[in-house]
Design a protein around this motif. Sequence first.
Motif, short mmCIF file in Angstrom:
data_model
loop_
_atom_site.label_atom_id
_atom_site.label_comp_id
_atom_site.label_asym_id
_atom_site.label_seq_id
_atom_site.Cartn_x
_atom_site.Cartn_y
_atom_site.Cartn_z
N THR B 124 -22.17 9.88 13.54
CA THR B 124 -23.51 10.75 13.53
C THR B 124 -23.25 11.92 12.98
OG1 THR B 124 -23.95 9.76 15.86
CG2 THR B 124 -25.04 11.73 15.32
N GLN B 125 -22.30 12.76 12.82
CA GLN B 125 -22.25 14.08 12.23
C GLN B 125 -22.21 13.65 10.83
OE1 GLN B 125 -22.50 16.53 14.11
NE2 GLN B 125 -22.51 17.94 12.27
N MET B 126 -21.46 12.87 10.01
CA MET B 126 -21.40 12.43 8.88
C MET B 126 -22.89 12.18 8.36
SD MET B 126 -17.89 10.63 7.62
CE MET B 126 -18.16 9.25 8.66
N GLN B 127 -23.63 11.69 9.22
CA GLN B 127 -25.13 11.21 8.52
C GLN B 127 -25.92 12.35 8.60
OE1 GLN B 127 -27.59 9.13 11.75
NE2 GLN B 127 -28.48 8.09 10.00
N PHE B 207 -23.90 4.25 0.13
CA PHE B 207 -23.46 4.54 1.25
C PHE B 207 -22.13 5.60 1.71
CE2 PHE B 207 -20.76 0.83 -0.22
CZ PHE B 207 -19.37 1.34 0.11
N VAL B 208 -21.96 5.93 2.63
CA VAL B 208 -20.66 6.65 3.38
C VAL B 208 -20.19 5.57 4.18
CG1 VAL B 208 -19.60 8.41 4.24
CG2 VAL B 208 -21.27 8.99 2.67
N VAL B 234 -12.36 7.30 4.18
CA VAL B 234 -13.74 7.43 4.05
C VAL B 234 -14.02 6.95 2.54
CG1 VAL B 234 -15.81 8.95 4.15
CG2 VAL B 234 -14.00 9.47 5.63
N MET B 235 -15.14 5.97 2.52
CA MET B 235 -15.50 5.55 0.88
C MET B 235 -16.67 6.23 0.72
SD MET B 235 -15.41 1.70 -0.63
CE MET B 235 -13.78 1.81 -1.10
N ILE B 236 -17.12 6.70 -0.57
CA ILE B 236 -18.41 7.09 -0.83
C ILE B 236 -19.00 6.15 -2.03
CG2 ILE B 236 -19.77 9.29 -1.60
CD1 ILE B 236 -17.12 10.86 -0.17
N HIS B 237 -19.99 5.76 -2.04
CA HIS B 237 -20.70 5.24 -3.10
C HIS B 237 -22.12 5.74 -3.31
CE1 HIS B 237 -22.61 1.31 -4.61
NE2 HIS B 237 -22.02 1.87 -5.65
N THR B 238 -22.23 6.52 -4.52
CA THR B 238 -23.44 7.21 -5.13
C THR B 238 -23.43 7.43 -6.45
OG1 THR B 238 -25.25 8.39 -4.59
CG2 THR B 238 -23.19 9.33 -4.13
N VAL B 475 -20.95 2.80 9.38
CA VAL B 475 -21.48 2.83 7.78
C VAL B 475 -22.84 3.64 7.96
CG1 VAL B 475 -22.81 1.46 6.34
CG2 VAL B 475 -21.13 0.13 7.70
N ILE B 476 -22.81 4.59 7.03
CA ILE B 476 -24.14 5.60 6.95
C ILE B 476 -24.75 5.21 5.69
CG2 ILE B 476 -24.81 8.01 6.73
CD1 ILE B 476 -21.61 7.59 8.22
#
Lengths: 136, 478
Positions: B124-127, B207-208, B234-238, B475-476
């Motif tokens: 929730t906080q990462m979102q 996504f994160v 944590v994986m970041i895709h953008t 998943v975010i």
Amino acid sequence: MQPFKFIEHTADIIIRSYGHSLEELFTNSAAGMQQYIFGELRNSRHGEPKTFEVNCQASSCDLLLADWLSEILYLNSTEYVRIFEFSFKILNENEVTSSGLAHKAQAINEIKAVTLHGLEVVKRNNTWTATVTYDI
Amino acid sequence: MTAISDFKEITPYLWEIPSSYRKDMRVPARVYLSREMLETLLSEKSIEQLINVATLPGIDGYALAMPDIHQGYGFPIGGVAAIRESDGVISPGGVGYDINCGVRLLTSDYEHGELKKHIPDLATQMQREVPSGVGRGGYYPLKPKELDQVLNNGVRWALKRGLAFEEDLEAIEEHGLYSFADSKAVSDRAKKRGADQLGTIGAGNHFVELQVVETIYDQKLAEAFGLYPEQLAVMIHTGSRGLGHQTCTDYVKLMSQKMHTYGFTLPDRELCCAPFKSEEGQRYFAAMAAAANFAWTNRQVITHQIRLAWQQVLKTNKALNLKVLFDVSHNIAKRESYNGKSYIVHRKGSTRAFGPGRSELPERYRKTGQPVLIPGSMGTYSYVLAGTERAMQESFGSSCHGAGRQLSRTRAKKTIDYNRLRKELDDYGVEVRAGSAKGLLEEAPQAYKDIDQVISVIRDSGLAKVVARLRPVAVIKG
């Protein structure tokens, strides 16, 4: 005659649009793109409409349509507006001078760009058909 | 349309269409796939698109495609083209509209068991801290001068602003700064489209993800990469967001107008290109590099926001200790040397996979080969691989970039039941924070190829070693 239809593509989206005139073809092509980005028109009419000029020149009719749609996409992305009505001062196969009425609108889908892949504008039996692939 | 009989089987995982197949091919086309995967692929246009890539002026070796190949526009997704710098071209369509779309992996000092009860709050906080969705602006809107600094200085800008640690930069391709960048080559329109989007994920397949290291396949390499079982990551895709989209649009338009002056005839206008050494070619390269700097900085600002989110939830500074394992680009053109020759290697939906010894790698990965980060679809495994010498010899140091789509978004929405998907993800133990039901359906695991099959082909063909497998727990998405 339906104004446009969405055609499936594995990673992207293709919109095929139709018109009895170039004006109708351009209007329906833009309407298809706006519907993909913003959803049904009735969901995004808010506030006083604003007018935007959209003018382009190109060496062929298909490139002209691609440029014109790219200009509209740019306005969608930077002004956060949906253009819902167009009027054309000049429209031939190499030039378009147009203005569009727009409302502020919240996008529900992203189009990154109008591509040149498989781009086609043809006239058969008095009907114009355009096929445009979008990167989404 | 091609048939299986048009291919020569080089190995059970490598298939070739000879350059004699079509008059305009300058080199053969090669695709890494099992026979079964190849047979499935023949019904779509991606092989034809790969053959089209083989016609580009200056292409050397082969037009290559990785096992996650699928139909794109111009280039297929999963395509690699090494084009000679001396007499070859550069093609904006060979990079794509999302310039430097890529993946970053952050490793934590926590094991899953330690933070299990905090996972919903972390999600929730990462979102909250990382804006996602179409047209969402970020927390760092940039004035024109500052945006130019991001374009010219890349992640160094973030370091100066206190949004990065010095050690973050070591673990990013090009250390987060592509030195060929020139903000003057990026149009004002592209700048306007990206000015408020720094630190945002966007929509679509971006996504994160909060992930757990589930399986280690290569203990030695895992240790060198700082990975261990049950570790949270944590994986970041953008990528470069609207700024990159508009930059590509601008240069596709410019090059399509100038094509006739170069004397090239190409089978698809989206392959439009310019000689690398021409004014337009150089200008696009500088603009692309600037957009790549924007993308690396975007992933850096997101990293900073994620660190803040963890600190807020866990209420300890230990949460800031999320380390960048690596940051890879999978839509980019890179200037690279092979056997003493200089190339512009176009990777569109393909990840650089340099083997040991390359001077471009950070010191810590020079003996191991570079970490190659392969995200699965939502609710399926992601993988960490390591580049190999074989990749340097065969694929211009390239590997796959993900699972690869198999269903269109429309078909995914028509055929997948939302409630069932939510239940499946719940059963699988994935916390989902998605902006819309539609976005979730479009990116459902069923819409993608089997990532395990893709990884098997990469492993068996020797393009990369499998190091670890990660399972998503949150998943975010936009």
